[in-house]
Write a protein that holds these residues in place. Structure first.
Motif, short mmCIF file in Angstrom:
data_model
loop_
_atom_site.label_atom_id
_atom_site.label_comp_id
_atom_site.label_asym_id
_atom_site.label_seq_id
_atom_site.Cartn_x
_atom_site.Cartn_y
_atom_site.Cartn_z
N ALA A 23 114.97 75.57 164.45
CA ALA A 23 116.13 74.91 165.05
C ALA A 23 116.01 74.80 166.57
O ALA A 23 116.41 73.80 167.16
CB ALA A 23 117.41 75.65 164.68
N GLY A 24 115.44 75.79 167.21
CA GLY A 24 115.31 75.78 168.66
C GLY A 24 114.48 74.62 169.18
O GLY A 24 114.79 74.06 170.23
N GLN A 77 122.23 68.16 169.82
CA GLN A 77 123.38 68.97 170.18
C GLN A 77 123.86 69.81 169.00
O GLN A 77 124.66 70.73 169.18
CB GLN A 77 124.55 68.10 170.67
CG GLN A 77 124.39 67.61 172.09
CD GLN A 77 123.63 66.29 172.14
OE1 GLN A 77 123.77 65.46 171.26
NE2 GLN A 77 122.81 66.12 173.15
N ALA A 78 123.40 69.48 167.80
CA ALA A 78 123.79 70.22 166.60
C ALA A 78 122.74 70.01 165.52
O ALA A 78 121.93 69.09 165.61
CB ALA A 78 125.16 69.73 166.10
N VAL A 79 122.78 70.89 164.52
CA VAL A 79 121.92 70.73 163.36
C VAL A 79 122.78 70.78 162.11
O VAL A 79 123.82 71.45 162.09
CB VAL A 79 120.82 71.82 163.29
CG1 VAL A 79 119.79 71.61 164.38
CG2 VAL A 79 121.39 73.22 163.35
N ARG A 133 124.44 83.03 160.59
CA ARG A 133 124.47 83.71 161.88
C ARG A 133 123.11 83.67 162.57
O ARG A 133 123.03 83.59 163.80
CB ARG A 133 124.92 85.16 161.71
CG ARG A 133 126.39 85.29 161.43
CD ARG A 133 126.80 86.77 161.40
NE ARG A 133 128.16 86.93 160.99
CZ ARG A 133 129.21 86.75 161.77
NH1 ARG A 133 129.05 86.38 163.01
NH2 ARG A 133 130.43 86.91 161.30
N ALA A 134 122.03 83.73 161.81
CA ALA A 134 120.69 83.67 162.39
C ALA A 134 120.46 82.34 163.10
O ALA A 134 119.90 82.29 164.19
CB ALA A 134 119.63 83.90 161.32
N ILE A 135 120.90 81.26 162.48
CA ILE A 135 120.75 79.94 163.10
C ILE A 135 121.69 79.82 164.30
O ILE A 135 121.28 79.43 165.39
CB ILE A 135 120.98 78.82 162.09
CG1 ILE A 135 119.88 78.85 161.02
CG2 ILE A 135 121.02 77.45 162.78
CD1 ILE A 135 120.13 77.97 159.82
N TRP A 182 121.08 79.29 168.59
CA TRP A 182 121.51 78.04 169.21
C TRP A 182 122.04 78.32 170.60
O TRP A 182 122.77 79.27 170.82
CB TRP A 182 122.58 77.36 168.35
CG TRP A 182 122.70 75.91 168.68
CD1 TRP A 182 123.67 75.33 169.42
CD2 TRP A 182 121.80 74.89 168.33
NE1 TRP A 182 123.42 73.99 169.54
CE2 TRP A 182 122.27 73.70 168.88
CE3 TRP A 182 120.61 74.86 167.59
CZ2 TRP A 182 121.62 72.48 168.72
CZ3 TRP A 182 119.97 73.66 167.43
CH2 TRP A 182 120.47 72.49 167.99
N GLY A 183 121.68 77.48 171.55
CA GLY A 183 122.12 77.66 172.92
C GLY A 183 121.15 78.46 173.76
O GLY A 183 121.19 78.42 174.98
N ARG A 184 120.25 79.15 173.14
CA ARG A 184 119.24 79.92 173.85
C ARG A 184 118.02 79.08 174.22
O ARG A 184 117.22 79.46 175.04
CB ARG A 184 118.76 81.10 173.01
CG ARG A 184 119.85 82.10 172.75
CD ARG A 184 119.31 83.23 171.96
NE ARG A 184 120.38 84.18 171.64
CZ ARG A 184 120.19 85.30 171.00
NH1 ARG A 184 118.98 85.63 170.60
NH2 ARG A 184 121.19 86.09 170.76
#
Length: 95
Positions: free
Chosen positions: A54-55, A63-65, A82-84, A88-90
């Motif tokens: 995802a990263g 902006q989203a997946v 939670r893992a995804i 996100w954002g990192r």
């Protein structure tokens, strides 16, 4: 462009990775996400997305997946989500 002109409030592109949901889906080039950033609506990536990949989509401009299998096929759905979300954002550069 036509969808945005017609009033779309977001655009989605994919499949970026192999997916068991749509195994024959045509692959989208990740560079498409940066080009889609000019559309001035949120850009969503879909297709074979996991916490591990995802990263790369975020760094490329998503902006989203949209995720199905990586969450709902997991033994612990909440932990998978939670893992995804936790990654996100990192991936985006700050400053």
């Amino acid at each position: 462009e036509a969808a945005v002109a017609a009033g779309a409030d977001y655009v989605a592109f994919g499949s970026f990775f192999a997916s068991s949901v749509k195994p024959d889906a045509r692959r989208a080039d990740i560079a498409l996400l940066a080009r889609a950033g000019t559309l001035r609506v949120p850009v969503v990536a879909i297709g074979g997305i996991t916490a591990e990949n995802a990263g790369s989509l975020e760094r490329a401009g998503a902006q989203a997946v949209a995720v199905i299998s990586a969450v709902f096929d997991a033994p612990d759905v909440e932990a998978a989500a939670r893992a995804i979300a936790g990654r996100w954002g990192r991936s985006r550069p700050t400053g």
